[in-house]
Write an enzyme that holds these catalytic residues in place. Structure first.
Site, PDB file in Angstrom:
ATOM      1  N   GLY A  63       6.211  21.657  23.421  1.00  0.00           N
ATOM      2  CA  GLY A  63       7.415  22.279  23.000  1.00  0.00           C
ATOM      3  C   GLY A  63       7.022  23.902  22.809  1.00  0.00           C
ATOM      4  NE  ARG A  95      13.838  26.736  12.963  1.00  0.00           N
ATOM      5  CZ  ARG A  95      13.678  25.404  12.233  1.00  0.00           C
ATOM      6  NH1 ARG A  95      13.657  24.035  12.715  1.00  0.00           N
ATOM      7  NH2 ARG A  95      13.720  25.361  10.930  1.00  0.00           N
ATOM      8  CE1 TYR A 137       6.239  13.318  18.501  1.00  0.00           C
ATOM      9  CE2 TYR A 137       7.442  14.358  16.504  1.00  0.00           C
ATOM     10  CZ  TYR A 137       7.478  13.226  17.650  1.00  0.00           C
ATOM     11  OH  TYR A 137       8.730  12.834  17.768  1.00  0.00           O
ATOM     12  N   GLY A 138       1.560  17.445  18.203  1.00  0.00           N
ATOM     13  CA  GLY A 138       0.732  18.863  17.719  1.00  0.00           C
ATOM     14  C   GLY A 138       1.230  19.598  16.957  1.00  0.00           C
ATOM     15  CG  ASP A 139       5.206  19.835  16.086  1.00  0.00           C
ATOM     16  OD1 ASP A 139       5.193  18.958  16.169  1.00  0.00           O
ATOM     17  OD2 ASP A 139       6.423  20.396  16.532  1.00  0.00           O
TER      18      ASP A 139
HETATM   19  C1  UD1 Z   1      11.822  13.722  17.413  1.00  0.00           C
HETATM   20  C2  UD1 Z   1      12.154  12.378  17.531  1.00  0.00           C
HETATM   21  C3  UD1 Z   1      12.971  12.176  15.993  1.00  0.00           C
HETATM   22  C4  UD1 Z   1      12.186  12.173  14.916  1.00  0.00           C
HETATM   23  C5  UD1 Z   1      11.607  13.805  15.035  1.00  0.00           C
HETATM   24  C6  UD1 Z   1      10.573  13.942  14.130  1.00  0.00           C
HETATM   25  C7  UD1 Z   1      12.709  11.987  19.939  1.00  0.00           C
HETATM   26  C8  UD1 Z   1      13.781  11.608  20.686  1.00  0.00           C
HETATM   27  N1  UD1 Z   1      13.332  12.151  18.703  1.00  0.00           N
HETATM   28  O1  UD1 Z   1      12.883  14.507  17.406  1.00  0.00           O
HETATM   29  O2  UD1 Z   1      13.484  10.633  16.089  1.00  0.00           O
HETATM   30  O3  UD1 Z   1      12.811  11.911  13.772  1.00  0.00           O
HETATM   31  O4  UD1 Z   1      10.780  13.994  16.392  1.00  0.00           O
HETATM   32  O5  UD1 Z   1      10.127  15.263  13.901  1.00  0.00           O
HETATM   33  O6  UD1 Z   1      11.408  11.620  19.838  1.00  0.00           O
HETATM   34  N2  UD1 Z   1       7.809  17.866  22.738  1.00  0.00           N
HETATM   35  C9  UD1 Z   1       7.128  17.840  24.130  1.00  0.00           C
HETATM   36  N3  UD1 Z   1       7.891  17.879  25.362  1.00  0.00           N
HETATM   37  C10 UD1 Z   1       9.419  17.869  25.064  1.00  0.00           C
HETATM   38  C11 UD1 Z   1      10.000  17.441  23.872  1.00  0.00           C
HETATM   39  C12 UD1 Z   1       9.223  17.618  22.606  1.00  0.00           C
HETATM   40  O7  UD1 Z   1       6.128  18.096  24.266  1.00  0.00           O
HETATM   41  O8  UD1 Z   1       9.953  17.796  25.944  1.00  0.00           O
HETATM   42  C13 UD1 Z   1       7.029  17.648  21.619  1.00  0.00           C
HETATM   43  C14 UD1 Z   1       7.310  18.997  20.622  1.00  0.00           C
HETATM   44  O9  UD1 Z   1       6.374  20.034  20.954  1.00  0.00           O
HETATM   45  C15 UD1 Z   1       7.033  18.343  19.307  1.00  0.00           C
HETATM   46  C16 UD1 Z   1       7.398  16.945  19.518  1.00  0.00           C
HETATM   47  O10 UD1 Z   1       7.246  16.761  20.971  1.00  0.00           O
HETATM   48  O11 UD1 Z   1       5.690  18.499  18.797  1.00  0.00           O
HETATM   49  C17 UD1 Z   1       8.737  16.579  18.925  1.00  0.00           C
HETATM   50  O12 UD1 Z   1       9.643  17.216  19.708  1.00  0.00           O
HETATM   51  P1  UD1 Z   1      10.948  17.742  18.639  1.00  0.00           P
HETATM   52  O13 UD1 Z   1      11.710  18.517  19.544  1.00  0.00           O
HETATM   53  O14 UD1 Z   1      10.447  18.386  17.444  1.00  0.00           O
HETATM   54  O15 UD1 Z   1      11.433  16.561  18.421  1.00  0.00           O
HETATM   55  P2  UD1 Z   1      13.125  16.207  17.459  1.00  0.00           P
HETATM   56  O16 UD1 Z   1      13.824  16.587  18.449  1.00  0.00           O
HETATM   57  O17 UD1 Z   1      12.936  16.787  16.425  1.00  0.00           O
HETATM   58 CA    CA Z   2      10.271  18.469  15.046  1.00  0.00          CA
END
Ligand code: UD1
Ligand code: CA
Length: 457
Positions: free
Chosen positions: A10, A14, A104-106
């Site tokens: 990601g 922000r 998740y890395g974050d």
């Molecule tokens: C995701 C979950 C959601 C959960 C939330 C918790 C999905 C579809 N949704 O939503 O159910 O409540 O996390 O925080 O999984 N990332 C990638 N590649 C991508 C997209 C994301 O590596 O293409 C990584 C991001 O860097 C991050 C994590 O995956 O570390 C989550 O991505 P984020 O966009 O924050 O997910 P949410 O939409 O918040």
């Molecule tokens: Ca998130």
């Protein structure tokens, strides 16, 4: 066989930063390093980091850590798409015992114990780490049947009004049977509000395939806090420092104020250690029984012996201090300083790559570099070891029971013999013999009939 996949592709818009989000720090370490540390405690066969934005920098930051495999996700089409990029690297066969854990890395602080529990709850099915929260906005909601079984996850943007009212949310962390995960990820689509491939869509597929879906909860709420902004980073930093402080208190350390405690590494304390406010501990710091650390000290890679007092504003970097010594206020120990038992290092004394022997004292304003100082030596105020000739460093040797008068310069290489005395103001350029007084001093004269100039009118 256990795989751990860490999603770290990601952008982290922000954060308002050029640095990839997962390299931002909590407690002095990149967030991804925390995740890796916790992941390694589970002793997985394989760790795959899915990188995307700033992938080269992320990879470079962990160069040489050979247990990590990097997968590239570019562009990013969602969490399901991210895990798809890791599939070629996963190990293990078709047995449902073989699992893949997604982190998740974050979300840096999820504890190994919680992950262990998630893996246990999984059995041979799918397990989700879920949580009940007061404000579920933004999260995927856990949709359950009337019987209470998990049916699917619906993302906030795709949820109906009644689904939006659900307060059990998906933390994002899950464990799946590896073979089924491959299959499910081949079947998800991007037909949703965000046009993304959602990892969360595997839940409904699992239910359809009659693979049990279970849930576990984190032990503490801070474990699943994610970082999307500097505000959240600062909040998580404090939550983690509060937790580290709590662990020190539980272990018997007195903290003058657990809200003003910062540990960015490892701190190992003996019994009855006292730590005043505003101290920062970095790297590996060991404080033996009864050590007292005054306010606003910075200790990095330090070993401190029993009963030693470190007074306010002292800095210790890569140095050791024996028992019952007194340091500071305002002392500075630089790499390679070794302070002996019952030695004193006072204000504005800087010591580098030197030994200060047992019971020796340098109480005020001194620079000691590349020196070997014996026992019971008195180093007067303003003493300087001139260890650097502009090209090379040279050693100063001061044997036991030497008395060095104030404002003395020892031009290295030079040796002061046992029991010698150097008079105040001496510039020592040759060795001083043992047991004798040595001095270098211009004759003092007084100019008779001298008049102070008068101001011209
Ligand atoms: C995701 C979950 C959601 C959960 C939330 C918790 C999905 C579809 N949704 O939503 O159910 O409540 O996390 O925080 O999984 N990332 C990638 N590649 C991508 C997209 C994301 O590596 O293409 C990584 C991001 O860097 C991050 C994590 O995956 O570390 C989550 O991505 P984020 O966009 O924050 O997910 P949410 O939409 O918040
Ligand atoms: Ca998130």
């Amino acid at each position: 066989m256990l795989n751990i996949v860490i999603l770290a592709a990601g952008l982290g818009k922000r954060m308002q930063s050029d640095l990839p989000k997962v390299l931002h720090r909590i407690a002095g370490q990149p967030m991804l390093a925390h995740v890796l540390g916790n992941a390694r405690q589970l002793q997985p066969e394989r760790i795959v980091v899915v990188a995307g934005h700033g992938a080269e920098r992320v990879q470079a930051a962990f160069a040489g850590q050979e247990d990590i495999v990097f997968a590239l996700q570019s562009p990013q089409h969602g969490t399901g798409h991210a895990v798809q990029q890791a599939l070629p690297y996963l190990v293990g066969g078709d047995s449902p015992e073989h699992a893949t854990l997604v982190l998740y890395g974050d979300v840096p602080l999820v504890q190994a114990e919680t992950l262990q529990r998630l893996l246990q709850v999984r059995g041979e099915g799918l397990a989700l780490l879920t949580e009940k929260v007061a404000d579920p906005a933004g999260y995927g909601r856990i949709v359950r049947t009337e019987a209470g079984d998990i049916a699917r996850i619906v993302e906030h943007k795709d949820a109906s009004d009644s689904e939006l009212a659900i307060n059990e949310v998906n933390t994002g962390i899950l464990a799946a049977p590896t073979a089924q995960l491959r299959d499910w990820l081949g079947r998800i689509t991007n037909d949703n509000a965000q046009g993304e491939y959602y990892l969360t869509d595997i839940v409904a597929l699992s239910v359809a395939d009659a693979v049990p879906v279970r849930a576990a909860q984190p032990s503490s709420a801070w474990e699943t806090l994610g970082v999307n902004s500097r505000v959240q980073q600062a909040e998580l930093e404090r939550a983690w420092q509060r937790e580290q402080a709590r662990r020190q208190l539980e272990a018997g350390v007195t903290l003058a104020d657990p809200e003003r405690f910062d540990m960015r590494g490892e701190l190992i304390c003996g019994r009855d250690v006292f730590i005043d406010v505003g101290c920062v501990f970095e790297g590996r710091v060991e404080l033996a029984d009864g050590v007292h650390v005054g306010p606003h000290c910075v200790l990095r890679n330090a070993v401190v012996g029993a009963g030693t007092r470190i007074e306010a504003y002292t800095h210790i970097d890569d140095a050791s201090v024996a028992a019952s010594a007194v340091l500071g206020p305002y002392a500075r120990l630089r790499p390679g300083a070794q302070i002996g038992p019952e030695a004193h290092v006072g204000n504005f004394v800087e010591i580098k790559k030197s030994v200060l022997g047992a019971g020796s004292k340098a109480n005020h304003l001194a620079y000691i570099g590349d020196a070997l100082i014996g026992e019971r030596v008195n180093v007067g105020a303003g003493t300087i070891t001139c260890n650097y000739d502009g090209v090379n460093k040279h050693r100063t040797i001061i044997e036991d029971d030497v008395f060095i008068g104030s404002d003395t310069q020892l031009v290295a290489p030079v040796t002061v013999g046992k029991g010698a005395t150097l008079a105040a103001g001496t510039t020592l350029t040759r060795d001083a013999p043992a047991g004798k007084l040595t001095l270098s001093r211009a004759q003092q004269t007084t100019v008779e009939n001298w008049q102070r100039p008068q101001k011209k009118v």
